[in-house]
Design an enzyme around this catalytic site. Structure first.
Site, PDB file in Angstrom:
ATOM      1  N   HIS A  13       0.791  -1.368  -0.053  1.00 21.30           N
ATOM      2  CA  HIS A  13      -0.063   0.094  -0.166  1.00 21.30           C
ATOM      3  C   HIS A  13       0.812   1.331   0.053  1.00 21.30           C
ATOM      4  O   HIS A  13       2.108   1.195   0.284  1.00 21.30           O
ATOM      5  CB  HIS A  13      -0.998   0.094   1.130  1.00 21.30           C
ATOM      6  N   LYS A  62      -0.436   5.024   4.354  1.00 23.46           N
ATOM      7  CA  LYS A  62      -1.452   4.125   5.080  1.00 23.46           C
ATOM      8  C   LYS A  62      -0.844   3.982   6.524  1.00 23.46           C
ATOM      9  O   LYS A  62       0.321   3.492   6.651  1.00 23.46           O
ATOM     10  CB  LYS A  62      -1.409   2.729   4.268  1.00 23.46           C
TER      11      LYS A  62
HETATM   12  P1  NAD Z   1      -7.872   9.210   5.470  1.00 22.87           P
HETATM   13  O1  NAD Z   1      -7.044   9.381   6.524  1.00 22.87           O
HETATM   14  O2  NAD Z   1      -7.464   9.803   4.046  1.00 22.87           O
HETATM   15  O3  NAD Z   1      -9.406   9.824   5.886  1.00 22.87           O
HETATM   16  C1  NAD Z   1      -9.823   9.620   7.073  1.00 22.87           C
HETATM   17  C2  NAD Z   1     -11.196  10.374   7.247  1.00 22.87           C
HETATM   18  O4  NAD Z   1     -11.670  10.199   8.650  1.00 22.87           O
HETATM   19  C3  NAD Z   1     -10.786  12.068   7.223  1.00 22.87           C
HETATM   20  O5  NAD Z   1     -12.050  12.547   6.531  1.00 22.87           O
HETATM   21  C4  NAD Z   1     -10.943  12.443   8.862  1.00 22.87           C
HETATM   22  O6  NAD Z   1     -11.657  13.621   8.857  1.00 22.87           O
HETATM   23  C5  NAD Z   1     -12.334  11.188   9.331  1.00 22.87           C
HETATM   24  N1  NAD Z   1     -12.008  11.356  10.787  1.00 22.87           N
HETATM   25  C6  NAD Z   1     -11.041  11.165  11.454  1.00 22.87           C
HETATM   26  N2  NAD Z   1     -11.513  11.113  12.887  1.00 22.87           N
HETATM   27  C7  NAD Z   1     -12.627  11.280  12.825  1.00 22.87           C
HETATM   28  C8  NAD Z   1     -13.653  11.498  13.673  1.00 22.87           C
HETATM   29  N3  NAD Z   1     -13.413  11.342  14.937  1.00 22.87           N
HETATM   30  N4  NAD Z   1     -15.032  11.450  13.328  1.00 22.87           N
HETATM   31  C9  NAD Z   1     -15.295  11.688  12.088  1.00 22.87           C
HETATM   32  N5  NAD Z   1     -14.546  11.742  11.152  1.00 22.87           N
HETATM   33  C10 NAD Z   1     -13.211  11.302  11.497  1.00 22.87           C
HETATM   34  O7  NAD Z   1      -8.044   7.607   5.316  1.00 22.87           O
HETATM   35  P2  NAD Z   1      -8.681   6.736   3.787  1.00 22.87           P
HETATM   36  O8  NAD Z   1      -7.447   6.401   3.151  1.00 22.87           O
HETATM   37  O9  NAD Z   1      -9.813   7.406   3.104  1.00 22.87           O
HETATM   38  O10 NAD Z   1      -9.062   5.347   4.687  1.00 22.87           O
HETATM   39  C11 NAD Z   1     -10.071   5.229   5.633  1.00 22.87           C
HETATM   40  C12 NAD Z   1     -10.428   3.971   6.162  1.00 22.87           C
HETATM   41  O11 NAD Z   1     -10.713   3.229   5.070  1.00 22.87           O
HETATM   42  C13 NAD Z   1      -9.054   3.286   6.736  1.00 22.87           C
HETATM   43  O12 NAD Z   1      -9.318   2.496   7.769  1.00 22.87           O
HETATM   44  C14 NAD Z   1      -8.765   2.363   5.535  1.00 22.87           C
HETATM   45  O13 NAD Z   1      -7.880   1.308   5.993  1.00 22.87           O
HETATM   46  C15 NAD Z   1     -10.112   2.205   4.981  1.00 22.87           C
HETATM   47  N6  NAD Z   1     -10.077   1.492   3.642  1.00 22.87           N
HETATM   48  C16 NAD Z   1     -10.881   0.659   3.215  1.00 22.87           C
HETATM   49  C17 NAD Z   1     -11.272   0.412   1.822  1.00 22.87           C
HETATM   50  C18 NAD Z   1     -12.281  -0.673   1.603  1.00 22.87           C
HETATM   51  O14 NAD Z   1     -12.484  -1.151   0.478  1.00 22.87           O
HETATM   52  N7  NAD Z   1     -12.932  -1.116   2.651  1.00 22.87           N
HETATM   53  C19 NAD Z   1     -10.605   0.911   0.773  1.00 22.87           C
HETATM   54  C20 NAD Z   1      -9.435   1.817   1.314  1.00 22.87           C
HETATM   55  C21 NAD Z   1      -9.312   2.289   2.550  1.00 22.87           C
END
Ligand code: NAD
Length: 261
Positions: A153, A157
């Site tokens: 990744h 990440k």
């Molecule tokens: P990122 O760090 O870019 O975004 C995180 C978001 O969460 C931000 O908008 C932040 O403001 C918000 N956030 C953090 N704390 C918060 C709170 N207390 N209340 C409300 N919002 C809050 O992360 P990302 O790359 O978008 O990934 C997010 C998650 O999704 C990770 O756990 C990642 O592993 C997962 N992910 C899953 C898939 C899937 O297919 N299921 C794919 C990609 C990423």
């Protein structure tokens, strides 16, 4: 379907915002961390769509108002509060947030008694199919093959190994229950034990997500690989899941239900 996005300023949240209209969803709420620089900004502008008239908020309750389904890509620490409010406000939940602890897992089950809940560490169709192939390969190849998983990744990440790698490990152990996870090897690790399955993480560059399950046997190797080439893949899957959950009874659902319709 009317959606709220929890984690709206994140990489995944913005991808969901960009694709929502094309997947039949209207954004009615956008929730971000109280510390986010994007707080109070229009969610459409953040995602490069132009103004859609929905400002980001750190107040989860008001961000959920009017939504049928909330799509969550945030952090494991933020998910419990969201689940509590989704139960109270009767809003279905699609969550792709990874690295949940046991109490968060229990809360997903608790929420599913009140509203429809779909949690998936990977919302792509290809990974669901890969998981099925992995179970089949583990069954057919049997004990003479060692199985190891390598994922890669992008450098930003924060968790490792990926939720998808863990999902694939479970797809292996569905056929090989004796295998115990190992998350690294160093120093005098000794010969590989037959009941090990290593799950190893590479980090760097802008890799969206690669996963390979290696089956290492006597005189031959089989490698099953999935490569994500666009984050939109996961966002589209989450939006399809939101459409699927809308109007369903309370309960736990999985991507496999969405794919089978
Ligand atoms: P990122 O760090 O870019 O975004 C995180 C978001 O969460 C931000 O908008 C932040 O403001 C918000 N956030 C953090 N704390 C918060 C709170 N207390 N209340 C409300 N919002 C809050 O992360 P990302 O790359 O978008 O990934 C997010 C998650 O999704 C990770 O756990 C990642 O592993 C997962 N992910 C899953 C898939 C899937 O297919 N299921 C794919 C990609 C990423």
């Amino acid at each position: 379907v009317k959606i709220a996005i929890h984690g709206a300023s994140g990489r995944m949240g913005q991808s969901v915002a960009r694709l929502a209209a094309g997947e039949g969803a209207t954004i009615v709420g956008a929730i971000v961390s109280p510390h986010s620089k994007a707080l109070g900004h229009d969610v459409g502008e953040l995602a490069g769509l132009g103004i859609v008239g929905v400002e980001t908020t750190a107040d989860t309750g008001s961000g959920l108002l009017g939504a049928d389904v909330v799509i969550d890509f945030s952090t494991a620490a933020a998910l419990p509060h969201l689940l509590q409010l989704a139960m109270r406000q009767k809003i279905a939940v699609v969550s792709g947030t990874t690295r949940l602890d046991a109490s968060c897992e229990r809360l997903l089950d608790e929420a599913a008694r009140v509203v429809p809940v779909l949690w998936a560490p990977n919302t792509s169709v290809g990974v669901q199919v890969l998981a099925e192939l992995v179970t089949l390969a583990a069954e057919k190849l049997g004990l003479r093959f060692d199985v190891e998983i390598v994922e890669a990744h992008h450098r930003a990440k924060v968790d490792a190994p990926s939720g998808t790698a863990e999902r694939l490990r479970q797809a292996v152990t569905a056929a090989r229950a004796e295998l115990r996870p190992v998350y690294g090897r160093e120093g005098d690790a000794g010969p590989r034990r037959p009941d090990e399955i290593a799950v190893l993480a590479l980090r760097g560059g802008d890799v969206i997500g690669d996963h390979t399950v290696h089956f290492l046997g006597p005189g031959e190797r089989l490698e099953l690989t999935h490569r994500a080439t666009s984050r939109d893949l996961f966002a589209r899957g989450a939006l399809q899941a939101a459409r699927y959950l809308h109007g369903k009874p309370a309960g736990r659902y999985a991507m496999v239900d969405v794919i089978r319709g």
